[in-house]
Design an enzyme around this catalytic site. Sequence first.
Site, PDB file in Angstrom:
ATOM      1  N   GLU A 121       0.823  -1.213   0.000  1.00 59.69           N
ATOM      2  CA  GLU A 121       0.000   0.000   0.000  1.00 59.69           C
ATOM      3  C   GLU A 121       0.855   1.261   0.000  1.00 59.69           C
ATOM      4  O   GLU A 121       1.896   1.319   0.659  1.00 59.69           O
ATOM      5  CB  GLU A 121      -0.911  -0.017   1.233  1.00 59.69           C
ATOM      6  CG  GLU A 121      -1.867   1.151   1.350  1.00 59.69           C
ATOM      7  CD  GLU A 121      -2.756   1.045   2.590  1.00 59.69           C
ATOM      8  OE1 GLU A 121      -3.162   2.091   3.114  1.00 59.69           O
ATOM      9  OE2 GLU A 121      -3.024  -0.090   3.035  1.00 59.69           O
ATOM     10  N   GLU A 125      -3.103  10.948   2.754  1.00 57.87           N
ATOM     11  CA  GLU A 125      -4.319  11.156   3.537  1.00 57.87           C
ATOM     12  C   GLU A 125      -4.310  12.562   4.124  1.00 57.87           C
ATOM     13  O   GLU A 125      -3.386  12.950   4.847  1.00 57.87           O
ATOM     14  CB  GLU A 125      -4.456  10.102   4.631  1.00 57.87           C
ATOM     15  CG  GLU A 125      -4.703   8.708   4.047  1.00 57.87           C
ATOM     16  CD  GLU A 125      -5.022   7.654   5.077  1.00 57.87           C
ATOM     17  OE1 GLU A 125      -6.190   7.259   5.173  1.00 57.87           O
ATOM     18  OE2 GLU A 125      -4.086   7.233   5.764  1.00 57.87           O
TER      19      GLU A 125
END
Length: 415
Positions: A121, A125
């Site tokens: 991943e 964010e």
Amino acid sequence: MPSILKYAAVALAAAAPLASAQTYTDCNPLQKTCPADAGSTQSQLNFDFTQSSGLSQWKTTAGSVSTGSNGAVFTINKKGDAPTIETDFYIFYGEISVTMQAAPGTGIVSSIVFESDDLDEIDWEALGGNTAQIETNYFGKGDTTTYDRDTWPGVANPQSTFHTYTVNWQKDKTVWSIDGTPVRTLNYADAQGGARYPQTPMRVRIGIWAGGDPDNGQGTIEWAGGQTDYSKAPFSMYVKSVQIANANPADSYTYSDNSGSSDSIKLSGAGALIQTSSSSSSSSSSTSTISSTSSQSTESSTTTHTTLATTTQTSTSAKPTTPGSTSTSSTSGSTSGSGSSTTSSGSSTSSGSSSTSSGSGTSSGSGTTSSASGSGSASSTAPKTSATFNAAANVVANYLAPISLLGLVTAFFQL
């Protein structure tokens, strides 16, 4: 704050709608045989979300997403809302740029996530209450034993200004950039010697969720900046455009074993591979180098006599493939791959990979292509590859055959 931890509630997605936007995998190829990942044969994909057509090749996995003059709109109106989209294809290394205006609101998280089936991943964010920073993060194989991989580069007013967030993801390193300026570099070796480096085909997932939801764990709420007050909704994130450069376009990607190594990923279909062969008449041996059509880098043999394009059978749909089901033509030679690999007589072992091939020699390096060193062959039922150029066989056919004919003629006259 790790994406994997806060997304662990995906198992309860049916009961908690907000978990639908969170990290998960439908089938982990490190644990069992999974269907091949659908790829894209395009090396460049551009999506203009100010047009409704921009959402083609994307699927909505939670909530609803509309388009308008500011791009795709992701809105939380009430508890449980988590509108999310993701590509209906995977990419295997490349560059992804997302032009986004994050959502305001305490505890509201605007996420850009690149994720693979085995939980590699890469993240961006933005927190609704943080007007000066955005988080970068990464994970390898879903490992959440430590939470020290995040960084917080500065960015001005991400909730009121569009910024372009870019990840250049390559085999040897990953670079995060904001508006064209690099803000973080992760080298392959820095991720536990590569064992936790993101290196398997990924989808692009974009969404918004309430990290500050009162039902979340206290650690998640604190990371998100505090508890979300839904009476202040709606909270909206806007994504104007997405540009994707896929370094290894292909119809599909298959995990040939459960190592999770980039070297275990097999490309099938229209990902154009070029095989370059070199030959030496004295040793009747050949060296082959397979290079991707990646715009990032190419590799070639130092002495090139013949270049042939090889293709694999085009697959119209992703089908389950068992480990080791990718066929390999019999060749002799060496290529370079990520990390280092050492080959002894009769076997070749790459870092993090359980694949083997016969032969002897060594190979090491870091680049955008990978294969094993040595000579040998493997077979399977699918997919099938076209015939490849065998330089040694070509030498035998061109030179030894006339010599044998001459010998027969000489023997005839001696009789």
